[in-house]
Design a protein around this motif. Sequence first.
Motif, mmCIF file in Angstrom:
data_model
loop_
_atom_site.group_PDB
_atom_site.id
_atom_site.type_symbol
_atom_site.label_atom_id
_atom_site.label_comp_id
_atom_site.label_asym_id
_atom_site.label_seq_id
_atom_site.Cartn_x
_atom_site.Cartn_y
_atom_site.Cartn_z
ATOM 1 N N ASP A 1 0.610 -0.797 -0.067
ATOM 2 C CA ASP A 1 -0.060 -0.033 0.222
ATOM 3 C C ASP A 1 0.810 1.344 0.308
ATOM 4 O OD1 ASP A 1 -2.025 -2.275 0.054
ATOM 5 O OD2 ASP A 1 -2.639 -1.384 2.051
ATOM 6 N N SER A 2 2.617 0.875 0.202
ATOM 7 C CA SER A 2 3.518 1.971 0.247
ATOM 8 C C SER A 2 3.500 2.433 -1.065
ATOM 9 C CB SER A 2 3.578 2.481 1.415
ATOM 10 O OG SER A 2 4.742 1.521 0.875
ATOM 11 N N ASN A 3 3.012 1.532 -2.549
ATOM 12 C CA ASN A 3 3.249 2.255 -3.318
ATOM 13 C C ASN A 3 2.402 3.128 -4.352
ATOM 14 O OD1 ASN A 3 3.506 2.012 -6.368
ATOM 15 N ND2 ASN A 3 4.400 0.081 -6.268
ATOM 16 N N PRO A 4 2.535 4.445 -4.438
ATOM 17 C CA PRO A 4 1.795 4.948 -5.341
ATOM 18 C C PRO A 4 1.007 4.869 -5.968
ATOM 19 C CG PRO A 4 3.981 6.276 -5.476
ATOM 20 C CD PRO A 4 4.243 4.303 -4.495
ATOM 21 N N SER A 5 1.888 4.144 -7.392
ATOM 22 C CA SER A 5 0.928 4.279 -8.315
ATOM 23 C C SER A 5 0.399 2.892 -8.568
ATOM 24 C CB SER A 5 2.621 3.826 -9.665
ATOM 25 O OG SER A 5 2.438 2.680 -9.007
ATOM 26 N N VAL A 6 0.563 2.038 -6.838
ATOM 27 C CA VAL A 6 -0.795 0.665 -6.527
ATOM 28 C C VAL A 6 -2.008 1.932 -6.381
ATOM 29 C CG1 VAL A 6 -1.173 -1.104 -5.824
ATOM 30 C CG2 VAL A 6 1.145 -1.058 -6.833
ATOM 31 N N VAL A 7 -1.829 2.706 -5.720
ATOM 32 C CA VAL A 7 -3.075 2.843 -5.042
ATOM 33 C C VAL A 7 -3.466 3.816 -6.075
ATOM 34 C CG1 VAL A 7 -3.722 4.929 -2.809
ATOM 35 C CG2 VAL A 7 -1.669 3.558 -2.860
ATOM 36 N N LEU A 8 -3.172 4.843 -6.854
ATOM 37 C CA LEU A 8 -3.678 5.612 -7.888
ATOM 38 C C LEU A 8 -4.385 5.030 -9.063
ATOM 39 C CD1 LEU A 8 -4.128 8.114 -9.291
ATOM 40 C CD2 LEU A 8 -1.546 8.129 -10.487
ATOM 41 N N ALA A 9 -3.843 3.845 -8.982
ATOM 42 C CA ALA A 9 -4.504 2.317 -10.418
ATOM 43 C C ALA A 9 -5.376 2.304 -9.704
ATOM 44 C CB ALA A 9 -3.382 2.037 -10.941
ATOM 45 N N THR A 10 -5.214 1.736 -8.343
ATOM 46 C CA THR A 10 -6.957 1.643 -7.552
ATOM 47 C C THR A 10 -8.540 2.662 -7.915
ATOM 48 O OG1 THR A 10 -6.034 -0.290 -6.264
ATOM 49 C CG2 THR A 10 -7.765 0.398 -5.446
ATOM 50 N N GLU A 11 -7.744 4.033 -7.620
ATOM 51 C CA GLU A 11 -8.734 4.881 -7.388
ATOM 52 C C GLU A 11 -9.028 5.334 -8.475
ATOM 53 O OE1 GLU A 11 -5.773 7.320 -3.172
ATOM 54 O OE2 GLU A 11 -6.197 8.585 -5.395
ATOM 55 N N LEU A 12 -8.619 4.604 -9.777
ATOM 56 C CA LEU A 12 -8.875 4.943 -10.774
ATOM 57 C C LEU A 12 -9.464 4.572 -11.049
ATOM 58 C CD1 LEU A 12 -5.649 6.980 -12.557
ATOM 59 C CD2 LEU A 12 -6.969 8.279 -12.267
ATOM 60 N N ALA A 13 -9.262 2.543 -11.137
ATOM 61 C CA ALA A 13 -10.111 1.422 -11.371
ATOM 62 C C ALA A 13 -10.912 1.625 -10.860
ATOM 63 C CB ALA A 13 -9.428 0.868 -10.942
ATOM 64 N N VAL A 14 -11.560 2.192 -9.736
ATOM 65 C CA VAL A 14 -12.894 2.455 -8.706
ATOM 66 C C VAL A 14 -13.742 3.154 -9.331
ATOM 67 C CG1 VAL A 14 -14.233 3.319 -6.711
ATOM 68 C CG2 VAL A 14 -12.360 1.994 -6.918
ATOM 69 N N LYS A 15 -13.608 4.034 -10.419
ATOM 70 C CA LYS A 15 -14.604 5.250 -10.749
ATOM 71 C C LYS A 15 -15.019 4.463 -11.793
ATOM 72 C CE LYS A 15 -11.856 9.673 -10.601
ATOM 73 N NZ LYS A 15 -10.963 10.474 -10.703
ATOM 74 N N SER A 16 -14.424 3.349 -12.886
ATOM 75 C CA SER A 16 -15.066 1.903 -13.701
ATOM 76 C C SER A 16 -15.641 0.804 -12.504
ATOM 77 C CB SER A 16 -13.973 1.646 -14.364
ATOM 78 O OG SER A 16 -13.328 2.290 -14.943
ATOM 79 N N TYR A 17 -15.786 0.801 -12.001
ATOM 80 C CA TYR A 17 -16.598 -0.369 -11.240
ATOM 81 C C TYR A 17 -18.015 -0.354 -10.547
ATOM 82 C CZ TYR A 17 -12.434 -3.454 -12.027
ATOM 83 O OH TYR A 17 -11.151 -4.111 -11.878
ATOM 84 N N LEU A 18 -17.204 1.302 -10.013
ATOM 85 C CA LEU A 18 -18.661 1.910 -9.139
ATOM 86 C C LEU A 18 -20.288 2.020 -9.703
ATOM 87 C CD1 LEU A 18 -17.558 4.842 -7.005
ATOM 88 C CD2 LEU A 18 -18.015 2.286 -6.025
#
Length: 244
Positions: free
Chosen positions: A17-34
């Motif tokens: 969870d301290s890898n910023p690109s992993v966290v950012l990729a998830t935040e962006l992906a959530v918009k597609s899943y919601l």
Amino acid sequence: MTEPNQTRFNQEATNWDSNPSVVLATELAVKSYLPLCDPSLDILDLGCGTGLLSLLLAPHVRSVTAVDSAPGMIDVLAAKLSLSGSHQNAQNVLPVCALLEDPDDGRLQINPLTKAPLANGAPAREFDLVVSHLVLHHIPDLAAVFKTIFGLLKPGGKVAVTDFEDFGPEARKFHPESKMDGVERHGIKREDIRKIIEEAGFEGVTVETAFELSKQVESEPGKRDIENGWTMVFPFLICSGTKP
Ligand SMILES: C[S@@+](CC[C@H](N)C(=O)[O-])C[C@H]1O[C@@H](n2cnc3c(N)ncnc32)[C@H](O)[C@@H]1O
């Protein structure tokens, strides 16, 4: 999943969870899943890692069965869920450590809300939606995994998966050369994945660009200079289909 993959994800779990690109990729992906979520849905997150996506989707669905084959990843998710006062909306998340290859896997036969095992002889659990983020490029046999997902779904249930696109040789730079263990392919190819999902039995298959992720990369493969400010933009695909 191959042995190097398992070892790698166990080792990376505590710092995942301290890898910023992993966290950012998830935040962006959530918009597609919601838009696919609904409070009546039981969903399964395949290759959930530390639960970054599962925990963001949990408030929007009835339950999340969060499955990962790396015990280290599931331990981190379980620790998050046990922290009193945080993740208040996440009592509906069931962490499961399993390499998912069989839709009738006994380790899924737990009520995600009460955490009680289902009665002997109860029908195998079926899901309304299976999601999976940043996992396909680690799966050796994509046809087999989509057949498993098909078997996990109710009739009318949906699959929706996100991963970076193989847009050509430069897609290799998504991973530094030191992290190629367990990388089965450098992203997913639009037409290949469409065919695989259709051949698994899904209808209404769509493969679309979901978002773009700007990520630090090595200036040249193996140069180990990832902190030196070279960035590349990686397109991510969302691939979906419905079980008839
Ligand atoms: C790159 S990580 C992504 C984790 C998480 N989805 C995220 O975005 O933070 C890929 C994960 O998929 C898991 N994985 C790969 N194949 C799997 C399978 N067949 N069943 C369960 N987990 C799997 C690995 O253990 C690893 O934790």
